[in-house]
Design a protein around this motif. Structure first.
Motif, mmCIF file in Angstrom:
data_model
loop_
_atom_site.group_PDB
_atom_site.id
_atom_site.type_symbol
_atom_site.label_atom_id
_atom_site.label_comp_id
_atom_site.label_asym_id
_atom_site.label_seq_id
_atom_site.Cartn_x
_atom_site.Cartn_y
_atom_site.Cartn_z
ATOM 1 N N LEU A 15 0.858 -1.192 0.000
ATOM 2 C CA LEU A 15 0.000 0.000 0.000
ATOM 3 C C LEU A 15 0.894 1.242 0.000
ATOM 4 C CD1 LEU A 15 -2.668 -0.961 2.700
ATOM 5 C CD2 LEU A 15 -2.723 -1.385 0.251
ATOM 6 N N ASP A 16 0.583 2.185 -0.896
ATOM 7 C CA ASP A 16 1.390 3.414 -0.967
ATOM 8 C C ASP A 16 1.465 4.108 0.382
ATOM 9 O OD1 ASP A 16 1.901 3.036 -3.553
ATOM 10 O OD2 ASP A 16 0.684 4.685 -4.350
ATOM 11 N N THR B 59 -4.983 -6.924 -7.823
ATOM 12 C CA THR B 59 -5.213 -6.427 -9.186
ATOM 13 C C THR B 59 -4.293 -5.223 -9.373
ATOM 14 O OG1 THR B 59 -6.929 -4.921 -8.489
ATOM 15 C CG2 THR B 59 -7.639 -7.129 -9.148
ATOM 16 N N ASP B 60 -4.437 -4.539 -10.529
ATOM 17 C CA ASP B 60 -3.528 -3.414 -10.780
ATOM 18 C C ASP B 60 -3.645 -2.321 -9.740
ATOM 19 O OD1 ASP B 60 -2.187 -4.371 -12.786
ATOM 20 O OD2 ASP B 60 -3.231 -3.315 -14.413
ATOM 21 N N GLY B 61 -4.903 -1.992 -9.429
ATOM 22 C CA GLY B 61 -5.073 -0.837 -8.541
ATOM 23 C C GLY B 61 -5.483 -1.163 -7.118
ATOM 24 N N SER B 62 -5.809 -2.424 -6.836
ATOM 25 C CA SER B 62 -6.287 -2.708 -5.476
ATOM 26 C C SER B 62 -5.974 -4.135 -5.046
ATOM 27 C CB SER B 62 -7.804 -2.468 -5.412
ATOM 28 O OG SER B 62 -8.455 -3.400 -6.232
ATOM 29 N N SER C 219 -11.625 -4.638 0.575
ATOM 30 C CA SER C 219 -10.969 -4.197 -0.658
ATOM 31 C C SER C 219 -10.236 -2.887 -0.371
ATOM 32 C CB SER C 219 -12.040 -4.005 -1.731
ATOM 33 O OG SER C 219 -11.456 -3.439 -2.852
ATOM 34 N N PRO D 78 -7.545 0.134 -1.916
ATOM 35 C CA PRO D 78 -6.801 0.661 -3.075
ATOM 36 C C PRO D 78 -5.305 0.712 -2.734
ATOM 37 C CG PRO D 78 -7.939 2.442 -1.932
ATOM 38 C CD PRO D 78 -8.314 1.185 -1.214
ATOM 39 N N LEU D 79 -4.479 0.359 -3.713
ATOM 40 C CA LEU D 79 -3.032 0.351 -3.437
ATOM 41 C C LEU D 79 -2.449 1.765 -3.415
ATOM 42 C CD1 LEU D 79 -1.924 -2.624 -5.734
ATOM 43 C CD2 LEU D 79 -2.156 -2.638 -3.260
ATOM 44 N N HIS D 80 -3.065 2.646 -4.224
ATOM 45 C CA HIS D 80 -2.436 3.974 -4.382
ATOM 46 C C HIS D 80 -3.241 5.083 -3.706
ATOM 47 C CE1 HIS D 80 -0.038 1.683 -7.075
ATOM 48 N NE2 HIS D 80 -1.064 1.428 -7.869
ATOM 49 N N HIS D 81 -3.921 4.716 -2.638
ATOM 50 C CA HIS D 81 -4.737 5.732 -1.953
ATOM 51 C C HIS D 81 -3.829 6.719 -1.198
ATOM 52 C CE1 HIS D 81 -7.946 7.490 0.360
ATOM 53 N NE2 HIS D 81 -7.345 7.171 1.490
#
Ligand code: ADP
Length: 481
Positions: free
Chosen positions: A344-345, A381-384, A455, A457-460
């Motif tokens: 996670l960012d 996945t790509d974003g999460s 769920s 988000p990776l880039h939150h």
């Protein structure tokens, strides 16, 4: 309320004026009808039946506009449609006037001043530029008609005694006069009303701003009220949850103080033991309440950390919960060790740990007496990243599945299964997931098992970090709470 930039009239005002215009048109139609009948006697030989036909056409299109204004365009906020309606009405009226002019003497017609009257009204309702275009078009049509009559391309319908006499002369005078009047009236009405138009535009803008501000204020009052209600509700149920164990402790202590039971006796020790348990559960509730409050209030001071490995967090929790799982004969199945680990960012590691520890702890705690499996699955996945915590435990009654994230909700089967629990854990979990920009859902069947799906988000980038980055204070480890 919003209209094009040049709209200086409110939609409701334009609507009112168009209705007034449509009312006047009934009079014009009646006038035309009377003139068509009385015209021949007054020397307007071509009045019958031509003016009667024009009157009938005016009635037909006025019925159409009348109905549209009352039915379709009655609502406020349709400025563009109303403007189009105004242009169409004006075009129809000018066409009717031109035909009437033709049948009532051409350039010598007494109806010609009505063109000027329309220009004045149009300049009040529409933009000046548009009115110059309409005025120009009307003058061109008039000139073509006069020329056609002059050179007998169109039939002549002279008035009474002027028949065949000075048509040429009156047209030579009437044409420049019409041009001067049309453009002069537009210019004059515009200069008289321009200050009013400017003020009206300013008023329009101010009103729109005022409406926006009022709506904003209304929204913030509503959300403040909702927050107050939520706070009151939260305080009420918290107090209620603390009151019953406190009342039991008070009764026990009173029994001991009044000497009904000897402190050193077996009964006395049993009572004290029970009281200690109550105090423990009170401490548990208070700790969870503090955790919840901390998460709700202290987000800005949370230790937001860059690049947190969720897979590592889950692996650590699995290690920590190993003994607890064995005690409950539960097999922990880690399906989150994939080639790519979920990073996670930005995250608050203690809150992430709290959330997943709680879900896994519950899955073990609410397992059946003969144990079972608790599986934690991770899909990237790509974003999460989606984490599923699944058990084969006692499950949640169908009518409570949606409520388990609310404070102090404990299902009857859970209470029966174990006394351990405050009903606050999932509220904190929800809070933790949401502050990471994620969502959580629960699915369950009583007696079969439960599945919690998170769920994230990776880039939150949370607003707290965004503002830190903005003022240039961001660093990898922000100050801890
Ligand atoms: P508690 O401290 O009571 O476990 P939580 O907020 O963690 O409080 O959970 C709220 C309620 O949701 C529990 O009391 C229980 O009824 C239900 N619940 C949560 N997780 C599970 C699970 N894995 N299996 C069955 N019921 C669960």
């Amino acid at each position: 309320m919003k209209g094009p930039a040049f709209s200086y009239l409110f939609a409701s005002e334009l609507h009112q004026r168009l209705q007034w215009f449509a009312s006047l048109r009934w009079l014009a139609a009646a006038g035309l009808a009377v003139a068509s009948v009385a015209g021949p006697a007054l020397g307007i030989h071509s009045a019958w039946p031509s003016l009667a036909v024009v009157a009938a056409l005016v009635v037909v299109y006025n019925v159409y506009f009348w109905v549209r204004l009352r039915r379709d365009l009655a609502a406020d906020g349709q400025y563009a449609e109303l403007r189009l309606c105004a242009i169409r009405q004006m075009a129809m009226d000018l066409a009717a006037i031109m035909v009437t002019v033709h049948y009532t003497g051409g350039c010598g017609s007494p109806v010609l001043p009505f063109v000027v009257f329309h220009m004045a009204i149009g300049t009040i309702m529409l933009s000046t530029r548009l009115m110059y275009v309409i005025g120009g078009g009307t003058c061109l049509a008039a000139i073509l008609m006069f020329a056609g009559e002059r050179w007998s391309v169109l039939e002549n319908h002279p008035l009474g005694s002027s028949a065949g006499s000075s048509g040429g002369l009156s047209c030579t005078l009437a044409t420049p006069l019409l041009l001067a009047l049309v453009f002069g009236v537009i210019y004059l009405v515009d200069s008289v009303t321009s200050r009013f138009k400017q003020r009206s535009l300013e008023l329009h803008t101010t009103t729109e701003e005022l409406i926006e501000r009022t709506e904003e204020l209304q929204r913030s009052i509503e959300s403040r009220d909702a927050l107050q209600r939520q706070k009151a509700h939260y305080m009420r149920i918290s107090a209620h949850q603390l009151r019953s164990p406190l009342a039991t402790i008070k009764t026990t202590l009173q029994v001991l103080l009044d000497g009904y039971v000897e402190l050193g006796s077996a009964d006395g020790r049993r009572l004290l033991g029970g009281t200690a348990e109550r105090v423990d559960s009170l401490i548990e509730i208070v700790n969870d309440l503090l955790e919840l409050a901390k998460m709700r209030e202290g987000r800005s001071k949370a230790p937001w950390t860059r690049g947190v490995s969720l897979s590592q967090v889950l692996a650590d929790i699995f290690d920590a919960k190993d003994t607890f799982a064995k005690e409950h004969q539960v097999e922990l199945v880690p399906l989150f060790i994939t080639e790519r680990s979920a990073i996670l960012d930005w995250a608050v590691p203690p809150d992430l740990v709290y959330a997943f520890e709680n879900l896994i702890h519950n899955a073990i705690k609410y397992s059946k007496p003969d144990g079972g499996r608790v599986t934690v699955r991770q899909t990237l996945t790509d974003g999460s990243v989606v984490i599923v915590v699944e058990d084969e435990g006692i499950g949640i009654p169908a009518d409570l599945v949606d409520d388990v994230f609310l404070e102090f909700v404990r299902a009857p089967n859970a209470k029966h299964h174990t006394a351990e629990g405050t009903g606050l854990g999932l509220s904190v979990v929800l809070e933790a997931v949401e502050m990471h920009g994620g969502t959580i859902t629960a699915e369950s069947r009583e007696g079969v098992g439960s599945r919690f799906t998170v769920s994230l988000p990776l880039h939150h980038v949370p607003p707290e970090v965004q503002s830190m980055l903005l003022i240039g204070n961001a660093n990898e480890n922000a100050p801890t709470r």
